[in-house]
Design an enzyme around this catalytic site. Sequence first.
Site, PDB file in Angstrom:
ATOM      1  N   SER A 156       0.837  -1.212   0.000  1.00  0.00           N
ATOM      2  CA  SER A 156       0.000   0.000   0.000  1.00  0.00           C
ATOM      3  C   SER A 156       0.870   1.260   0.000  1.00  0.00           C
ATOM      4  CB  SER A 156      -0.912   0.007   1.227  1.00  0.00           C
ATOM      5  OG  SER A 156      -1.671  -1.171   1.275  1.00  0.00           O
TER       6      SER A 156
HETATM    7  N1  SAM Z   1      -0.933  -4.319   3.665  1.00  0.00           N
HETATM    8  C1  SAM Z   1      -0.077  -4.819   2.647  1.00  0.00           C
HETATM    9  C2  SAM Z   1       1.311  -4.247   2.676  1.00  0.00           C
HETATM   10  O1  SAM Z   1       1.610  -3.386   3.491  1.00  0.00           O
HETATM   11  O2  SAM Z   1       2.137  -4.712   1.876  1.00  0.00           O
HETATM   12  C3  SAM Z   1      -0.671  -4.659   1.286  1.00  0.00           C
HETATM   13  C4  SAM Z   1      -1.813  -5.537   1.054  1.00  0.00           C
HETATM   14  S1  SAM Z   1      -2.231  -5.765  -0.636  1.00  0.00           S
HETATM   15  C5  SAM Z   1      -2.852  -4.197  -1.096  1.00  0.00           C
HETATM   16  C6  SAM Z   1      -3.657  -6.798  -0.441  1.00  0.00           C
HETATM   17  C7  SAM Z   1      -3.366  -8.209  -0.032  1.00  0.00           C
HETATM   18  O3  SAM Z   1      -4.587  -8.839   0.318  1.00  0.00           O
HETATM   19  C8  SAM Z   1      -2.741  -9.050  -1.122  1.00  0.00           C
HETATM   20  O4  SAM Z   1      -1.522  -9.585  -0.685  1.00  0.00           O
HETATM   21  C9  SAM Z   1      -3.771 -10.164  -1.380  1.00  0.00           C
HETATM   22  O5  SAM Z   1      -3.224 -11.394  -1.717  1.00  0.00           O
HETATM   23  C10 SAM Z   1      -4.474 -10.199  -0.025  1.00  0.00           C
HETATM   24  N2  SAM Z   1      -5.811 -10.796  -0.008  1.00  0.00           N
HETATM   25  C11 SAM Z   1      -6.835 -10.651  -0.894  1.00  0.00           C
HETATM   26  N3  SAM Z   1      -7.900 -11.359  -0.485  1.00  0.00           N
HETATM   27  C12 SAM Z   1      -7.563 -11.973   0.684  1.00  0.00           C
HETATM   28  C13 SAM Z   1      -8.211 -12.848   1.587  1.00  0.00           C
HETATM   29  N4  SAM Z   1      -9.476 -13.256   1.400  1.00  0.00           N
HETATM   30  N5  SAM Z   1      -7.539 -13.278   2.682  1.00  0.00           N
HETATM   31  C14 SAM Z   1      -6.261 -12.890   2.902  1.00  0.00           C
HETATM   32  N6  SAM Z   1      -5.572 -12.080   2.072  1.00  0.00           N
HETATM   33  C15 SAM Z   1      -6.220 -11.609   0.983  1.00  0.00           C
END
Ligand code: SAM
Length: 216
Positions: free
Chosen positions: A62
């Site tokens: 993010s």
């Molecule tokens: N907070 C993170 C960082 O600082 O790097 C960025 C997160 S990224 C924008 C969103 C993440 O959510 C991705 O790695 C994706 O694989 C994960 N994601 C999507 N759906 C999910 C789910 N149902 N359960 C767990 N993770 C999920």
Amino acid sequence: MVDFEFERNSLVDDLKMRGYVTSKAVEDAMRRVPREEFLPAELREEAYVDSPLPIGEGQTISAPHMVAIMAENLDLKTGQKILEVGTGSGYHAAVCAEVIAPDGHIYSIERITSLASFAEDNLKRTGYAKLVTVILGDGSKGLPDHAPYDRIFVAAGAPDVPSPLTAQLTPGGKLLVPVGTRWYQDLIRVTRQGAKLEKENLGGCVFVPLVGEYGH
Ligand code: SAM
């Protein structure tokens, strides 16, 4: 050779000036966590551009201003138990860990195996592994094993507020979740007040989609 510490401090000064960082706790946390350590090697020099960056598997770390907005609006305090849905690189969890240390804990759930291990490695190398436990699974259902949580935040866009997440909040607990389409969302804050759930719209945002049972 990039002076990461200088760039990190300049970015935090800028986030303060733009009104994203408002508390001393979030300011100190963002000055301490080395975002370059949560990026693939070839992108480290971009660490202090205020933008999301690719971390593999079509996912992103993010943008710093979004991490700041979420940390400020969660009203984080030392000692809290937190659930993060969407670990990604582990950066966002590390920033929150700085604020809830030394007695708090973050359970962070990620659905993609390679990213869960990427985040675990990053958190170990930077010294946050004791405060953050990374778990592989579908976080749209929450994580009942360690519930209830003082704070829950979702770092991916959901079609609606996932009901298992509100059910896993403590009384007075807060949930932040981007809600909308796969391409654009509103950041929603839900506060549990007894049996009632208070909802506020904190404004527009863009996240990768939440995939899973309560996702897209
Ligand atoms: N907070 C993170 C960082 O600082 O790097 C960025 C997160 S990224 C924008 C969103 C993440 O959510 C991705 O790695 C994706 O694989 C994960 N994601 C999507 N759906 C999910 C789910 N149902 N359960 C767990 N993770 C999920």
